[in-house]
Design a protein around this motif. Structure first.
Motif, PDB file in Angstrom:
ATOM      1  N   ALA A  27      10.464  -3.318 -10.219  1.00  0.00           N
ATOM      2  CA  ALA A  27      11.860  -3.484 -10.629  1.00  0.00           C
ATOM      3  C   ALA A  27      12.755  -3.257  -9.429  1.00  0.00           C
ATOM      4  CB  ALA A  27      12.209  -2.517 -11.743  1.00  0.00           C
ATOM      5  N   ASP A  28      13.865  -4.006  -9.368  1.00  0.00           N
ATOM      6  CA  ASP A  28      14.847  -3.829  -8.297  1.00  0.00           C
ATOM      7  C   ASP A  28      16.075  -3.111  -8.839  1.00  0.00           C
ATOM      8  OD1 ASP A  28      13.398  -5.030  -6.266  1.00  0.00           O
ATOM      9  OD2 ASP A  28      14.144  -7.032  -6.746  1.00  0.00           O
ATOM     10  N   ILE A  29      16.479  -2.066  -8.133  1.00  0.00           N
ATOM     11  CA  ILE A  29      17.747  -1.385  -8.419  1.00  0.00           C
ATOM     12  C   ILE A  29      18.760  -1.913  -7.415  1.00  0.00           C
ATOM     13  CG2 ILE A  29      18.931   0.819  -8.572  1.00  0.00           C
ATOM     14  CD1 ILE A  29      16.233   2.150  -9.014  1.00  0.00           C
ATOM     15  N   THR A  30      19.863  -2.458  -7.882  1.00  0.00           N
ATOM     16  CA  THR A  30      20.867  -3.045  -7.000  1.00  0.00           C
ATOM     17  C   THR A  30      22.185  -2.297  -7.110  1.00  0.00           C
ATOM     18  OG1 THR A  30      21.509  -4.636  -8.708  1.00  0.00           O
ATOM     19  CG2 THR A  30      19.783  -5.322  -7.171  1.00  0.00           C
ATOM     20  N   GLY A  31      23.131  -2.665  -6.243  1.00  0.00           N
ATOM     21  CA  GLY A  31      24.459  -2.062  -6.282  1.00  0.00           C
ATOM     22  C   GLY A  31      24.507  -0.652  -5.745  1.00  0.00           C
ATOM     23  N   LEU A  32      23.574  -0.289  -4.882  1.00  0.00           N
ATOM     24  CA  LEU A  32      23.544   1.059  -4.320  1.00  0.00           C
ATOM     25  C   LEU A  32      24.451   1.141  -3.092  1.00  0.00           C
ATOM     26  CD1 LEU A  32      19.689   1.755  -4.558  1.00  0.00           C
ATOM     27  CD2 LEU A  32      21.472   2.184  -6.265  1.00  0.00           C
ATOM     28  N   THR A  33      24.675   2.356  -2.623  1.00  0.00           N
ATOM     29  CA  THR A  33      25.507   2.602  -1.445  1.00  0.00           C
ATOM     30  C   THR A  33      24.635   3.061  -0.286  1.00  0.00           C
ATOM     31  OG1 THR A  33      27.356   3.245  -2.866  1.00  0.00           O
ATOM     32  CG2 THR A  33      27.479   3.903  -0.557  1.00  0.00           C
ATOM     33  N   GLY A  34      24.892   2.513   0.885  1.00  0.00           N
ATOM     34  CA  GLY A  34      24.081   2.853   2.049  1.00  0.00           C
ATOM     35  C   GLY A  34      24.188   4.318   2.432  1.00  0.00           C
ATOM     36  N   GLY A  35      23.087   4.869   2.923  1.00  0.00           N
ATOM     37  CA  GLY A  35      23.067   6.248   3.392  1.00  0.00           C
ATOM     38  C   GLY A  35      23.341   7.282   2.321  1.00  0.00           C
ATOM     39  N   THR A  36      22.898   7.018   1.087  1.00  0.00           N
ATOM     40  CA  THR A  36      23.209   7.894  -0.054  1.00  0.00           C
ATOM     41  C   THR A  36      21.918   8.355  -0.722  1.00  0.00           C
ATOM     42  OG1 THR A  36      25.273   6.680  -0.417  1.00  0.00           O
ATOM     43  CG2 THR A  36      24.476   8.040  -2.236  1.00  0.00           C
ATOM     44  N   SER A  37      21.925   9.606  -1.204  1.00  0.00           N
ATOM     45  CA  SER A  37      20.759  10.170  -1.881  1.00  0.00           C
ATOM     46  C   SER A  37      20.799   9.827  -3.370  1.00  0.00           C
ATOM     47  CB  SER A  37      20.736  11.690  -1.695  1.00  0.00           C
ATOM     48  OG  SER A  37      19.673  12.265  -2.418  1.00  0.00           O
ATOM     49  N   TYR A  38      19.647   9.390  -3.903  1.00  0.00           N
ATOM     50  CA  TYR A  38      19.523   9.016  -5.320  1.00  0.00           C
ATOM     51  C   TYR A  38      18.277   9.672  -5.916  1.00  0.00           C
ATOM     52  CZ  TYR A  38      22.977   5.262  -4.690  1.00  0.00           C
ATOM     53  OH  TYR A  38      24.123   4.554  -4.448  1.00  0.00           O
ATOM     54  N   GLN A  39      18.235   9.678  -7.235  1.00  0.00           N
ATOM     55  CA  GLN A  39      17.049  10.080  -7.981  1.00  0.00           C
ATOM     56  C   GLN A  39      16.670   8.950  -8.935  1.00  0.00           C
ATOM     57  OE1 GLN A  39      18.576  13.845  -9.661  1.00  0.00           O
ATOM     58  NE2 GLN A  39      16.871  14.875  -8.618  1.00  0.00           N
ATOM     59  N   TYR A  40      15.376   8.832  -9.215  1.00  0.00           N
ATOM     60  CA  TYR A  40      14.929   7.873 -10.220  1.00  0.00           C
ATOM     61  C   TYR A  40      13.836   8.513 -11.054  1.00  0.00           C
ATOM     62  CZ  TYR A  40      10.488   6.835  -7.823  1.00  0.00           C
ATOM     63  OH  TYR A  40       9.244   6.926  -7.274  1.00  0.00           O
TER      64      TYR A  40
ATOM     65  N   GLU B 274      11.460  11.252  -8.975  1.00  0.00           N
ATOM     66  CA  GLU B 274      11.492  11.433  -7.528  1.00  0.00           C
ATOM     67  C   GLU B 274      12.897  11.124  -6.996  1.00  0.00           C
ATOM     68  OE1 GLU B 274       9.059  12.582  -5.775  1.00  0.00           O
ATOM     69  OE2 GLU B 274       7.373  12.430  -7.192  1.00  0.00           O
ATOM     70  N   SER B 275      13.110  11.452  -5.717  1.00  0.00           N
ATOM     71  CA  SER B 275      14.385  11.161  -5.067  1.00  0.00           C
ATOM     72  C   SER B 275      14.149  10.233  -3.870  1.00  0.00           C
ATOM     73  CB  SER B 275      15.066  12.450  -4.610  1.00  0.00           C
ATOM     74  OG  SER B 275      14.258  13.132  -3.676  1.00  0.00           O
ATOM     75  N   PHE B 276      15.207   9.557  -3.417  1.00  0.00           N
ATOM     76  CA  PHE B 276      15.134   8.694  -2.245  1.00  0.00           C
ATOM     77  C   PHE B 276      16.518   8.565  -1.638  1.00  0.00           C
ATOM     78  CE2 PHE B 276      16.232   5.872  -5.722  1.00  0.00           C
ATOM     79  CZ  PHE B 276      17.107   4.943  -5.175  1.00  0.00           C
ATOM     80  N   THR B 277      16.561   8.136  -0.389  1.00  0.00           N
ATOM     81  CA  THR B 277      17.833   7.931   0.312  1.00  0.00           C
ATOM     82  C   THR B 277      17.873   6.510   0.851  1.00  0.00           C
ATOM     83  OG1 THR B 277      17.954  10.261   0.961  1.00  0.00           O
ATOM     84  CG2 THR B 277      19.335   8.715   2.185  1.00  0.00           C
ATOM     85  N   THR B 278      18.966   5.812   0.612  1.00  0.00           N
ATOM     86  CA  THR B 278      19.093   4.435   1.086  1.00  0.00           C
ATOM     87  C   THR B 278      19.337   4.395   2.596  1.00  0.00           C
ATOM     88  OG1 THR B 278      21.432   4.522   0.491  1.00  0.00           O
ATOM     89  CG2 THR B 278      19.933   3.492  -1.092  1.00  0.00           C
ATOM     90  N   ALA B 279      18.970   3.285   3.212  1.00  0.00           N
ATOM     91  CA  ALA B 279      19.216   3.099   4.646  1.00  0.00           C
ATOM     92  C   ALA B 279      20.719   2.999   4.892  1.00  0.00           C
ATOM     93  CB  ALA B 279      18.525   1.833   5.132  1.00  0.00           C
ATOM     94  N   PRO B 280      21.196   3.430   6.048  1.00  0.00           N
ATOM     95  CA  PRO B 280      22.639   3.394   6.315  1.00  0.00           C
ATOM     96  C   PRO B 280      23.152   1.971   6.488  1.00  0.00           C
ATOM     97  CG  PRO B 280      21.437   4.007   8.294  1.00  0.00           C
ATOM     98  CD  PRO B 280      20.425   3.986   7.175  1.00  0.00           C
TER      99      PRO B 280
END
Length: 550
Positions: free
Chosen positions: A283-296, A308-314
């Motif tokens: 599955a693709d999660i879209t509409g995220l913000t660069g350089g931001t920490s998320y959980q899924y 788990e958690s992840f951080t998007t590329a800047p």
């Protein structure tokens, strides 16, 4: 007087050469593979296309074939090479060496036999005045897969012809429902039909043949209960999106939710956004913000199985994209050499000006009047410089001279995932009047409109191009992750300040599960300027170039 001195010097050199016996220098004519195709050729696993990837710098050809062909006697259907090159191949890999062509071909001659054993890389020698050894790598894609209701995982051992299927503990081994069992690949056959066999309380035997085989081989299939986990998950974050993938028990559907780490509310992906195939899902999660920490989190039957958690590329901006910074120096020949960037700092952008200023001033320079924003823009102009055509150019990378030729090393370190290259551009074309004197096969381009060209690529390695061997950037090279380009063979102007037009160049991602290592942007007032083809007054202005992340 100057001509007389040149003629005298040339005569003395010729007389001196006559004194040297058996030392006639042969011209350098590189032997290159220009195209290569085989039967059953298919797209690469990463989806980057079904064309062979040809690397002139490494002298390699890489391609893929499907499961309909026999790799031990694979027929080559196209093999074109440099016009002066002949082909030599190891006789031990040919089905009939005496019938293998020694010259390149676009279509196969009925009298030729080009079947070759490609189970290992095959070396071809292209002979001109020198020998050039090329290596062709062929990988066969055989997609063997198993899907059984209640399946958790499976193991396929092709060497021993054994398949082991693990199912949940509540599955009745004497009443197994097989949905798919492609042990011979998509084009192979399995007998008896696996969907009609249900009792796997003991091992079952099947006869399996692959797409090109006339005879079948016996496989043994075991089904066991599994006490292990029924779900796994991993995530690959980009800048504004992320892909979740994992394994799941066959017949189940995961529910995926995500949120910013600092947020309190979760967003649940719609079921249509989740793709399930057998025991795999993505599955693709879209509409995220660069350089931001998320959980899924991933839930099965109402219970969370992964969190788990992840951080998007800047969202990395483009360095000196407004082309405000330039500095100049005077060369030993008294010419003005312009460099984009700040003097004393490592420059992000460069040009081929160093080669041009051997005999003239820079033709890639700062512009202070025709600007879109700020105080400077880039002006790239194609000019005839006595000996060769020089296109105005600007690129991310390094340049070094090679006589009257150049060596371009493309790429600056970069690890983000932009969606678009945006720029402001103005262009005036001219008629192509120059082609290399040594390449009369390009004379047909004379009289046509010149074309400006801007392209962007995200790659896993730097790319070297040498004008001496007429290299062209290969957008389908194995190291290219994403690519986009803009070109125009007519004048370009718009309603922006000073007649600039805003141009958006979207990137096409060939692979979304690989992080870029380098950013390549190349701009030229003549598309084939690196081949010394173009019009003598084509001019392109560039300003306010930026990377867009959407």
């Amino acid at each position: 007087m100057t001509k007389k001195i040149v003629y005298i010097a040339a005569g003395l050199l010729a007389l001196n050469a006559c004194k040297i016996e058996n030392d006639i220098p042969y011209p350098i004519v590189e032997g290159n593979i220009e195209s290569f195709a085989v039967e059953g050729q298919c797209a690469a696993p990463d989806g980057s296309g079904n064309q062979a990837v040809i690397s002139t710098s490494n002298r390699t050809v890489t391609l893929y074939v499907d499961d309909t062909v026999d790799l031990t006697k694979l027929r080559i259907t196209q093999f074109t090479v440099s016009s002066e090159a002949t082909i030599q191949v190891d006789s031990s890999v040919c089905v009939d060496y005496s019938k293998f062509p020694t010259a390149g071909f676009e279509t196969l001659d009925n009298t030729a036999d080009t079947r070759v054993n490609f189970t290992n890389p095959v070396k071809f020698t292209l002979q001109t005045y020198q020998d050039y050894q090329w290596t062709v790598n062929v990988t066969q894609i055989i997609e063997r897969n198993i899907d059984v209701t209640g399946q958790i995982s499976s193991v396929i051992d092709t060497e021993n012809r054994i398949a082991i299927i693990y199912v949940s503990t509540d599955t009745d081994l004497s009443n197994i429902q097989v949905n798919t069992m492609n042990l011979g690949g998509a084009s192979g056959t399995v007998t008896p039909d696996p969907t009609t066999v249900h009792d796997f309380s003991s091992a079952q035997q099947f006869l399996v043949s692959q797409g090109w085989e006339d005879t079948a081989k016996e496989w043994t299939v075991y089904v066991y209960h599994s006490e292990g986990s029924t779900s796994t998950a991993s995530i690959f974050p980009r800048t504004t999106s992320a892909t979740i993938s994992g394994n799941i028990q066959s017949g189940q559907t995961p529910v995926i939710s995500y949120k910013e780490t600092s947020a309190s509310n979760w967003t649940e992906l719609s079921s249509s956004a989740v793709t399930v195939s057998g025991t795999s899902y993505s599955a693709d999660i879209t509409g995220l913000t660069g350089g931001t920490s998320y959980q899924y989190q991933v839930a099965i039957n109402g219970s969370t199985v992964t969190s788990e958690s992840f951080t998007t590329a800047p969202a990395t901006p483009l360095t000196n994209g407004g082309f405000e910074d330039w500095w100049s120096e005077t060369t030993g020949s008294g010419r003005t050499l312009w460099h984009p960037g700040v003097q004393g700092e490592n420059t992000y952008w460069t040009t081929g000006n160093e080669g041009a200023t051997i005999i003239a001033n820079s033709n890639s320079v700062p512009e202070t009047e025709i600007v879109y924003s700020g105080t400077r823009a880039a002006c790239l102009q194609t000019k005839w410089l006595t000996m060769k055509l020089a296109a105005g150019n600007l690129f991310t990378g390094d340049f070094q001279t090679d006589g009257t030729h150049g060596i371009l090393t493309l790429g600056r370190e970069f690890s983000a995932f932009p969606s678009t290259l945006r720029m402001h551009l103005k262009y005036t074309t001219s008629t192509i009047s120059r082609t290399p004197t040594e390449r009369d096969d390009w004379d047909y381009m004379k009289g046509q409109n010149d074309t400006c060209h801007v392209y962007i690529a995200l790659t896993t390695e730097k790319i070297e191009l040498r004008t001496r061997r007429y290299d062209i950037f290969n957008k389908r090279a194995s190291s290219v992750i994403a690519y986009g380009e803009y070109q125009s063979g007519v004048d370009v102007s718009g309603s922006e300040r000073n007649g600039y037009a805003q141009i958006d160049v979207p990137l096409e991602y060939y692979r979304t599960n690989v992080t870029p290592q380098y950013l390549i942007i190349v701009c030229s007032s003549s598309k084939y300027g690196n081949l010394f083809v173009g019009g003598e007054s084509s001019t392109m202005y560039l300003d306010e170039m930026e990377l867009i992340y959407e």
